[in-house]
Design an enzyme around this catalytic site. Structure first.
Site, PDB file in Angstrom:
ATOM      1  N   CYS A   1       3.108 -16.438   5.298  1.00 42.45           N
ATOM      2  CA  CYS A   1       4.553 -16.649   5.409  1.00 42.45           C
ATOM      3  C   CYS A   1       4.769 -18.089   5.846  1.00 42.45           C
ATOM      4  CB  CYS A   1       5.159 -15.682   6.413  1.00 42.45           C
ATOM      5  SG  CYS A   1       6.926 -15.924   6.685  1.00 42.45           S
TER       6      CYS A   1
ATOM      7  N   PHE B   1       0.862  -1.180   0.000  1.00 39.89           N
ATOM      8  CA  PHE B   1       0.000   0.000   0.000  1.00 39.89           C
ATOM      9  C   PHE B   1       0.906   1.240   0.000  1.00 39.89           C
ATOM     10  CE2 PHE B   1      -2.543  -3.342   1.963  1.00 39.89           C
ATOM     11  CZ  PHE B   1      -3.769  -3.206   1.323  1.00 39.89           C
TER      12      PHE B   1
ATOM     13  N   PHE C   1       2.750   1.430   4.005  1.00 40.97           N
ATOM     14  CA  PHE C   1       3.004   0.147   4.652  1.00 40.97           C
ATOM     15  C   PHE C   1       2.674  -0.996   3.694  1.00 40.97           C
ATOM     16  CE2 PHE C   1      -1.523   0.493   5.374  1.00 40.97           C
ATOM     17  CZ  PHE C   1      -1.976  -0.824   5.328  1.00 40.97           C
TER      18      PHE C   1
ATOM     19  N   LEU D   1       2.951  -4.650   8.345  1.00 38.32           N
ATOM     20  CA  LEU D   1       1.889  -5.026   9.270  1.00 38.32           C
ATOM     21  C   LEU D   1       1.461  -6.454   8.945  1.00 38.32           C
ATOM     22  CD1 LEU D   1      -0.410  -1.854   9.368  1.00 38.32           C
ATOM     23  CD2 LEU D   1       1.245  -2.572  11.087  1.00 38.32           C
TER      24      LEU D   1
ATOM     25  N   GLU E   1       1.174  -5.118   3.876  1.00 37.53           N
ATOM     26  CA  GLU E   1       0.561  -6.159   4.686  1.00 37.53           C
ATOM     27  C   GLU E   1       1.134  -7.517   4.292  1.00 37.53           C
ATOM     28  OE1 GLU E   1      -3.800  -8.159   5.692  1.00 37.53           O
ATOM     29  OE2 GLU E   1      -3.528  -6.937   3.894  1.00 37.53           O
ATOM     30  N   ILE E   2       1.681  -8.229   5.258  1.00 34.77           N
ATOM     31  CA  ILE E   2       2.153  -9.600   5.024  1.00 34.77           C
ATOM     32  C   ILE E   2       0.980 -10.541   5.263  1.00 34.77           C
ATOM     33  CG2 ILE E   2       3.699 -11.416   5.833  1.00 34.77           C
ATOM     34  CD1 ILE E   2       5.740  -9.276   6.461  1.00 34.77           C
ATOM     35  N   VAL E   3       0.619 -11.294   4.236  1.00 36.76           N
ATOM     36  CA  VAL E   3      -0.585 -12.128   4.295  1.00 36.76           C
ATOM     37  C   VAL E   3      -0.249 -13.556   4.716  1.00 36.76           C
ATOM     38  CG1 VAL E   3      -2.624 -12.872   3.015  1.00 36.76           C
ATOM     39  CG2 VAL E   3      -1.547 -10.692   2.450  1.00 36.76           C
TER      40      VAL E   3
ATOM     41  N   ILE F   1      -6.553  -3.300   5.612  1.00 39.33           N
ATOM     42  CA  ILE F   1      -6.150  -4.686   5.826  1.00 39.33           C
ATOM     43  C   ILE F   1      -7.278  -5.433   6.522  1.00 39.33           C
ATOM     44  CG2 ILE F   1      -3.725  -4.047   5.966  1.00 39.33           C
ATOM     45  CD1 ILE F   1      -3.821  -4.398   8.957  1.00 39.33           C
TER      46      ILE F   1
ATOM     47  N   TYR G   1      -8.155 -10.602  11.399  1.00 35.30           N
ATOM     48  CA  TYR G   1      -8.240 -12.056  11.541  1.00 35.30           C
ATOM     49  C   TYR G   1      -8.598 -12.381  12.991  1.00 35.30           C
ATOM     50  CZ  TYR G   1      -6.044 -12.499   6.964  1.00 35.30           C
ATOM     51  OH  TYR G   1      -5.754 -12.428   5.619  1.00 35.30           O
TER      52      TYR G   1
END
Length: 792
Positions: free
Chosen positions: A536, A525, A530, A568, A532-534, A599, A602
Site C-alpha cells: 500500500c 481468499f 479474508f 489482514l 491479504e493486503i500486500v 499468508i 514478515y
C-alpha cells in the site's frame, strides 16, 4: 459512405440551446451528421412510397413468397438480369414487367405479388417502409462486429422479414413487455426533485426542473456500451442482467429511432434504477468533462446553469441512485405528498442542434481507426477497466418501503422541525463551493472532490494469463511496480514485481493525469473469508492529500461487493499509524486456523486486521457524518434560540462543594436533558427469561464463542482447575437458564463475566483464547445494553 452504413458513434450534445440530444443517423463523418442517417432513410421511404404502383409491387415481390400452383417454396422474387450496381432511385425506370420470370423458381413476378392486388395504397406504403428497414438491418448485421449486438439485429431482421411475408405488424416476442422496472427513471427523477427541492421558492425550483429535464434528455439519447465491452470494464458485474437490459434497449429504444416500423419507447419511461446505476457514474463524469471543454461555446444564460448548478444536481442525485434506502424509488413515494408531479417528460423532444458534440462512454480515448465498423449500437472506445471501483455496490435486498417511511429521528423532536432542517442542509444554494476546504474537512474530502471532477480515477487491475494483454493495463502495472519500489525501499524489487504481476493478485490503482500515483496490491481468499493486503503506497509528492484514505475506502467497498469482510496485513513500524486510522487493529477477528499457511509472515512487522461493515458506504461515510453533524448543529442552534433565559453561574463550588447532582443545575431541564436510568430489572420472570435467552443465543452464535461452548477438559488444559476455582462455560449457562436459575440479570451477567475473567487469568495475552474473550465480552455488553438491562 453508403446510405446504409452504420450509426454514427456518440451520445448527447451540449449545444447552443444547452444540453440537448442528437438523433442517431448513418455515416461515419462529421459532415454527414448524426441525424443524417435517419433523414436519408426517411427520404428513401418517401421516394419509394411516391413511386408508381408497379414499382412498389416489384419492390415487395422481392420479399414475398411465390403463390403459383404446385406449392412453390420460393420466398422472394429475384430478377434474372439484375443491374451490376444499384441505380439511383431517381434514375430508375418506371417500367415493370410482371411477367418477368424469377431466377430462383422461374415463376413470374406476378405470381409473387398476387396477394397484393387488392391491398390499399396505405397498407402497401406501410409494407414498403418495413422493406427499407429490413434492408438497413441487413447491412447492419454484416457490418456489426459485436456478437451480442449482431444477434439482436439478426433477430429484428427476421422479425421484419416475417412481417412482410405475413403482412402483419412487427410484434416483439418477449416474456415481458415495457415497462421493465417500476418506478421508471423518469418517475425516480421526479420523486428526487419533489424529495429534495419541494421547499424551494418557485424560481429556484424552476431551475432544478430545468436541470432534471436536461438530465432525462441525456438518458433518452445515451448510447449504451455493449455487454462484451462492459464485461471487460466491469469484470464482476451482473453480466446477465446488463445483457438483458442492453437487448431491451436495442429493441425498444435504439433501433426504432431509425427503423420506424418497430414501436419506439423512451429509455427513461421503460427502464428504472437498475439501468440508471449501470450508466450513471461514467455518464456523469463525461457530461461534466464535455461541459468544461465546451464552456466557451455555451450561451451566457446557460453557462452558469450547466457549469455551476448541474454538477451539484448530479452529485445529489448520485447519492440517491446508489443509496440502499433512498425513498425516491418507492412506487408510492408521492402518495399523500403535497403538490403534483413535475411534468419533465413534456420537454424530452428537444430540437436538434446544428453542430452536435459527442461523448464516449469510456474514460480512455482511442484511435478511431481501431474501432472497426460502426452500427446503430453504441461502439464504446475501450475495454480497459476490468473492475472500476467507482461503481457503487448494489443493495443485497430490495428496498423496504415501510422502512423508508419511518421518521429519521426517533424521540421528542417534531418531524416538521427535522424536515425543515433537512431542507436547509439539502438546499443547493447552501452547498459550499468545493474549491476551498475547511480545516475541519475529512481526510478524504479533497480526494473525493477530485474524483468527482475527474481529476483522479480508481481501477482494480491485474495481470491475466487467459485474456489478451492490454497495453494500458500493463503500463499501469509497471507504474505500480515503480511506485511500490520507491516507497517501500526495504522490499526487494524482484519480490514486488513478482507479486504485482502475479495473476492471483489484484491492485487497486490510483490514476491521475493518465499515470499511476498510488495503489493497494492485495490477494483475495474467498474460501477463507479474508483478503491479504500486500503493498500500500502513494508516491511521495502526492501524499497528504487524502489519497491513502480514499484508496482504502474504495478497497473496502470493492470487497463488500464481493462479500469478503475481513482484511489482514503485516504493517511495519511506519505503516501502523496509517492502518489504525483506516480501522485496522492488532486484535485479529479472523480465526487463526483460517489464515495460517495462507499468508506470508514478515519479520519485524505487526499483523493487523480490519472487519468491514456491509451497511457502511465507506467512500461517502465522512459525508454522512458531516451531514449528521450539520443537522445536530442546526438543532442545537434552534434550541438555543428558544432558551432565552440567562441563569446566574454556579457559586457553590467556591464555597467548598465538590459535587452536585446534574438535575440541580438551573435551566438544565429546560434544555431537554433527562436523567438516565441505571438499567431496568425485569420483574416478570417470563420477560427476564425471554430476554436472557435471546442474549445467550446471540453470544453462542458469535464467531469468537467457540472456546467457551463447553467446560474445559482436563486432558486439553492440564492444571486448569488448579488455577481456576470457579469455572464457567456457555453450556452450563444454558442449563442454568432452562432451570430458571437466573432470577435476576446480575446473576446472569456474573456468570458470563466469569467466563471472560477465567480465560484471561489462565491464558497469556498474546494467545488466541485471550483475544476471543475480549471480543466476545464487547459483543456481550453490546447486546445487554440493546436489551435495556444496563444503561448505555
Amino acid at each position: 459512405m453508403a446510405d446504409s452504413a452504420g450509426i454514427q458513434q456518440g451520445s448527447p450534445a451540449i449545444g447552443a440551446a444547452g444540453l440537448v440530444p442528437a438523433a442517431p443517423g448513418a455515416g461515419g463523418t462529421e459532415g454527414s451528421g448524426a441525424a443524417g442517417g435517419s433523414a436519408r432513410i426517411a427520404v428513401k421511404k418517401a421516394q419509394l412510397r411516391s413511386s408508381p404502383r408497379p414499382k412498389k409491387l416489384e419492390k415487395l415481390g422481392v420479399y414475398s413468397s411465390c403463390k403459383a400452383e404446385g406449392a412453390c417454396k420460393c420466398n422472394g422474387w429475384k430478377s434474372q438480369n439484375p443491374p451490376p450496381t444499384p441505380p439511383r432511385t431517381d434514375q430508375q425506370s418506371n417500367t415493370v414487367n410482371l411477367q418477368e420470370p424469377c431466377r430462383s423458381c422461374s415463376h413470374t413476378l406476378g405470381d409473387h405479388v398476387t396477394h397484393l392486388e387488392n391491398v390499399s395504397e396505405e397498407e402497401m406504403n406501410r409494407l414498403l417502409g418495413i422493406v427499407l428497414d429490413v434492408e438497413y438491418l441487413y447491412t447492419c448485421v454484416h457490418k456489426e462486429e459485436d456478437a451480442d449486438t449482431k444477434q439482436v439485429y439478426f433477430s429484428l431482421f427476421k422479425l421484419l422479414r416475417k412481417s412482410i411475408l405475413q403482412m402483419g405488424k412487427p410484434m416483439l416476442e418477449a416474456q415481458e413487455s415495457p415497462p421493465f422496472e417500476k418506478p421508471s427513471i423518469e418517475q425516480g427523477v421526479n420523486n428526487f426533485v419533489q424529495y429534495k427541492f419541494s421547499h424551494l421558492p418557485s424560481k429556484e425550483r424552476q431551475t432544478i426542473m430545468e436541470l432534471a429535464k436536461m438530465f432525462l434528455n441525456q438518458i433518452n439519447y445515451w448510447q449504451l456500451e455493449t455487454p462484451s465491452q462492459r464485461r471487460q470494464r466491469v469484470a464482476n458485474d451482473d453480466v446477465a442482467g446488463y445483457k438483458a437490459n442492453y437487448t431491451r434497449w436495442l429493441c425498444y429504444c435504439n433501433v426504432p429511432q431509425f427503423c420506424d416500423s418497430l414501436p419506439q419507447f423512451e429509455t427513461t419511461q421503460i427502464f428504472g434504477r437498475t439501468l440508471l446505476r449501470s450508466v450513471f457514474t461514467v455518464m456523469r463524469k463525461q457530461l461534466l468533462e464535455q461541459a468544461r471543454q465546451e464552456k466557451d461555446k455555451l450561451p451566457p444564460e446557460k453557462r452558469t446553469l450547466i457549469l455551476t448548478h448541474f454538477p451539484k444536481f448530479l452529485s445529489m442525485l448520485e447519492e440517491e441512485v446508489y443509496s440502499h434506502s433512498s425513498p425516491i424509488w418507492s412506487q408510492d413515494f408521492l402518495a399523500g405528498a403535497s403538490g403534483g408531479q413535475i411534468p419533465i417528460h413534456t420537454v424530452i423532444s428537444a430540437p436538434p442542434v446544428a453542430r452536435p458534440l459527442y461523448y464516449s462512454t469510456s474514460p480512455v480515448s482511442v484511435d478511431p481507426s481501431t474501432c472497426g465498423s460502426v452500427s446503430p449500437a453504441r461502439k464504446t472506445a475501450s475495454a480497459l477497466e476490468p473492475n472500476p471501483v467507482g461503481e457503487k455496490r448494489k443493495p443485497s435486498e430490495p428496498l423496504n418501503h415501510e422502512e423508508n417511511k419511518r421518521p429519521r429521528v426517533v424521540g421528542d423532536i417534531p418531524m416538521e422541525l427535522i424536515n425543515e432542517v433537512m431542507a436547509t442542509i439539502a438546499d443547493p444554494a447552501a452547498i459550499p463551493e468545493t474549491s476551498l476546504l475547511s480545516a475541519h474537512s475529512a481526510r478524504d474530502e479533497a480526494a473525493r472532490l477530485e474524483e468527482r471532477r475527474g481529476v483522479i480515477e480508481f481501477h482494480v487491475i491485474g495481470n491475466s494469463l487467459n485474456q489478451k494483454p492490454n497495453k494500458r493495463i500493463l503500463m499501469w502495472l509497471v507504474g505500480l511496480q515503480n511506485v511500490f519500489s520507491h516507497q517501500l525501499p526495504r522490499m526487494p524489487k524482484e519480490y514486488i514485481t513478482r507479486l504485482v504481476f502475479d495473476p492471483k493478485h489484484k491492485t487497486l490503482s490510483l490514476i491521475k493525469d493518465g499515470r499511476v500515483i498510488g495503489g493497494i496490491c492485495f490477494r483475495m481468499f474467498p474460501s477463507q473469508g479474508f483478503t491479504e493486503i500486500v503493498f500500500c503506497a502513494v508516491t511521495s509528492n502526492e501524499q497528504v492529500k487524502g489519497y491513502g484514505t480514499h484508496l482504502m475506502n474504495h478497497l473496502k467497498e470493492y470487497h463488500i461487493k464481493h462479500e469478503i469482510l475481513n482484511f489482514l496485513t503485516y504493517a511495519d513500524e511506519y505503516a501502523i499509524g496509517y492502518f489504525k486510522k483506516q480501522g485496522f487493529s492488532k486484535d485479529i477477528k479472523v480465526p487463526k486456523a483460517k489464515y495460517v499457511g495462507y499468508i506470508k509472515d514478515y519479520e519485524g512487522a505487526t499483523l493487523m486486521g480490519c472487519e468491514l461493515n456491509p451497511s457502511i458506504p465507506y467512500t461517502e461515510f465522512s459525508v454522512i457524518i458531516k451531514k449528521q453533524k450539520e443537522i445536530i448543529k442546526k438543532l442545537i442552534e434552534r434550541k438555543q434560540a428558544q432558551i432565552r433565559k440567562v441563569y446566574p453561574g454556579l457559586s457553590c463550588f467556591k464555597e467548598g462543594v465538590r459535587q452536585i447532582p446534574i438535575e440541580s443545575i438551573p435551566g438544565i431541564r429546560e434544555t431537554g436533558w433527562k436523567p438516565v436510568g441505571k438499567g431496568k430489572e425485569l420483574k416478570d420472570p417470563d420477560q427476564l427469561y425471554s430476554a436472557l435467552k435471546t442474549i445467550l443465543q446471540h453470544v453462542k452464535s458469535h464467531q469468537n464463542a467457540w472456546p467457551f461452548m463447553e467446560p474445559v477438559k482436563k486432558t486439553e488444559a492440564p492444571g486448569y482447575y488448579q488455577v481456576i476455582r470457579f469455572p464457567m462455560d456457555l453450556k452450563t449457562m444454558s442449563e442454568r437458564l432452562k432451570s430458571r436459575y437466573y432470577t435476576t440479570r446480575k446473576l446472569f451477567m456474573a456468570d458470563m463475566q466469569r467466563i471472560f475473567t477465567n480465560c484471561r487469568e489462565y491464558n497469556p495475552p498474546e494467545s488466541e483464547y485471550y483475544k476471543c474473550a475480549n471480543l466476545l465480552e464487547k459483543f456481550f455488553y453490546t447486546k445487554i445494553k440493546e436489551a435495556g438491562l444496563i444503561e448505555k
